[in-house]
Design a protein around this motif. Structure first.
Motif, mmCIF file in Angstrom:
data_model
loop_
_atom_site.group_PDB
_atom_site.id
_atom_site.type_symbol
_atom_site.label_atom_id
_atom_site.label_comp_id
_atom_site.label_asym_id
_atom_site.label_seq_id
_atom_site.Cartn_x
_atom_site.Cartn_y
_atom_site.Cartn_z
ATOM 1 N N PRO A 29 0.826 -1.206 0.000
ATOM 2 C CA PRO A 29 0.000 0.000 0.000
ATOM 3 C C PRO A 29 0.864 1.262 0.000
ATOM 4 C CG PRO A 29 -0.730 -1.545 1.696
ATOM 5 C CD PRO A 29 0.592 -2.043 1.196
ATOM 6 N N SER A 30 0.325 2.327 -0.546
ATOM 7 C CA SER A 30 1.054 3.602 -0.536
ATOM 8 C C SER A 30 1.350 4.056 0.885
ATOM 9 C CB SER A 30 0.245 4.669 -1.282
ATOM 10 O OG SER A 30 -1.003 4.898 -0.637
ATOM 11 N N SER A 31 0.462 3.739 1.825
ATOM 12 C CA SER A 31 0.655 4.150 3.220
ATOM 13 C C SER A 31 1.855 3.456 3.850
ATOM 14 C CB SER A 31 -0.608 3.852 4.030
ATOM 15 O OG SER A 31 -0.939 2.477 3.949
ATOM 16 N N ARG A 55 -5.047 1.757 -8.997
ATOM 17 C CA ARG A 55 -3.755 1.641 -8.338
ATOM 18 C C ARG A 55 -2.672 1.450 -9.391
ATOM 19 N NH1 ARG A 55 -3.623 -1.446 -3.915
ATOM 20 N NH2 ARG A 55 -1.386 -1.742 -4.139
ATOM 21 N N ASP A 172 -2.736 4.344 -4.839
ATOM 22 C CA ASP A 172 -3.893 3.482 -4.586
ATOM 23 C C ASP A 172 -5.028 4.354 -4.087
ATOM 24 O OD1 ASP A 172 -3.168 3.982 -1.918
ATOM 25 O OD2 ASP A 172 -2.221 2.034 -1.662
ATOM 26 N N ASP A 174 -5.750 5.490 -1.255
ATOM 27 C CA ASP A 174 -5.372 6.505 -0.270
ATOM 28 C C ASP A 174 -4.679 7.708 -0.891
ATOM 29 O OD1 ASP A 174 -6.419 5.098 1.864
ATOM 30 O OD2 ASP A 174 -4.525 4.091 2.325
ATOM 31 N N VAL A 195 4.501 -4.541 7.137
ATOM 32 C CA VAL A 195 3.270 -5.290 6.865
ATOM 33 C C VAL A 195 3.131 -6.443 7.849
ATOM 34 C CG1 VAL A 195 2.143 -6.830 5.216
ATOM 35 C CG2 VAL A 195 3.085 -4.655 4.441
#
Length: 232
Positions: A29-31, A55, A172, A174, A195
């Motif tokens: 994820p970008s986060s 995405r 993505d 976010d 992660v």
């Protein structure tokens, strides 16, 4: 004369982040990538996908335009390679769209991975139906002009972040995170570790093993909210 001053307005050849790094980064994820990069590199939230399902990941082709003019975006599309992400400093101007359905169709045909614009776009329903990852600061039905010079593959500032040609760009639902090309590979193992740590934390919450984070009391003491030896 400095090297930067000697560069032509249109730089055709750049060094891109490695394709394998891009493939691995696309799994995160970008986060997560923003966190491991020091909680930096995320573009301002005004730059958002037209649909949350969009995405992408790829190397940046950087574009600087004058507000309301998309000449240099066409130039970027002319030199883009499959997998590239066209990142446009549109100065945050929302008075006219810089791209729409026709250019999005062209990007798909060229293999461009995504477009990120600090500016407006149009034909949003058609672009959503096409499924092309388009990230923009807003919408406007007005069309652009095509005659004002700009720069291609120079450092740009977009959404509060400096982007250099070839940097890793990941987007993505976010938003968009940018990581410097030279640092991108080093972020991947850190992203994997984060992660794994977050997966463990979620499992602890679901099992009610640890409903509060272990660091909370220490952080509250350090902030002076609670006294030494005190807990919530």
């Amino acid at each position: 004369m400095s090297q930067a001053a000697a560069l032509p307005d249109v730089v055709r050849h750049i060094e891109r982040v490695d394709a394998e790094v891009v493939a691995q980064a696309a799994k995160f994820p970008s986060s997560i990538l923003a966190d491991v990069a020091g909680r930096r590199g995320a573009l301002h939230g005004r730059i958002a996908p037209l649909a949350p399902s969009m995405r992408f990941a790829g190397p940046a082709i950087t574009v600087e335009v004058r507000p309301g003019d998309n000449l240099m975006i066409h130039a970027a599309m002319a030199i883009a390679q499959p997998g590239d992400v066209i990142v446009v400093d549109g100065k945050g101007d929302l008075s006219s769209a810089l791209m729409g359905e026709i250019m999005s169709q062209q990007c798909v045909a060229l293999g461009v991975a995504a477009v990120v614009i600090d500016g407006a776009v149009r034909d949003s329903e058609a672009i959503r139906e096409l499924g092309f990852p388009m990230y923009a600061a807003g919408l406007n039905p007005n069309g652009p002009t095509k005659f004002v010079p700009g720069r291609l593959n120079h450092p740009i500032s977009i959404g509060g972040v400096t982007v250099n040609p070839g940097d890793l760009v990941v987007g993505d639902a976010d938003g968009v995170t940018v990581i410097e090309r030279a640092k991108a590979a080093a972020m991947l193992p850190l992203a994997g570790e984060k992660v794994a740590a977050e997966t463990r934390r979620i499992a602890q919450i679901k099992s009610r093993e640890a409903l509060a984070p272990v660091w909370l009391n220490g952080a509250l003491r350090a902030a002076g909210v609670i006294k030494e030896g005190e807990t919530l």
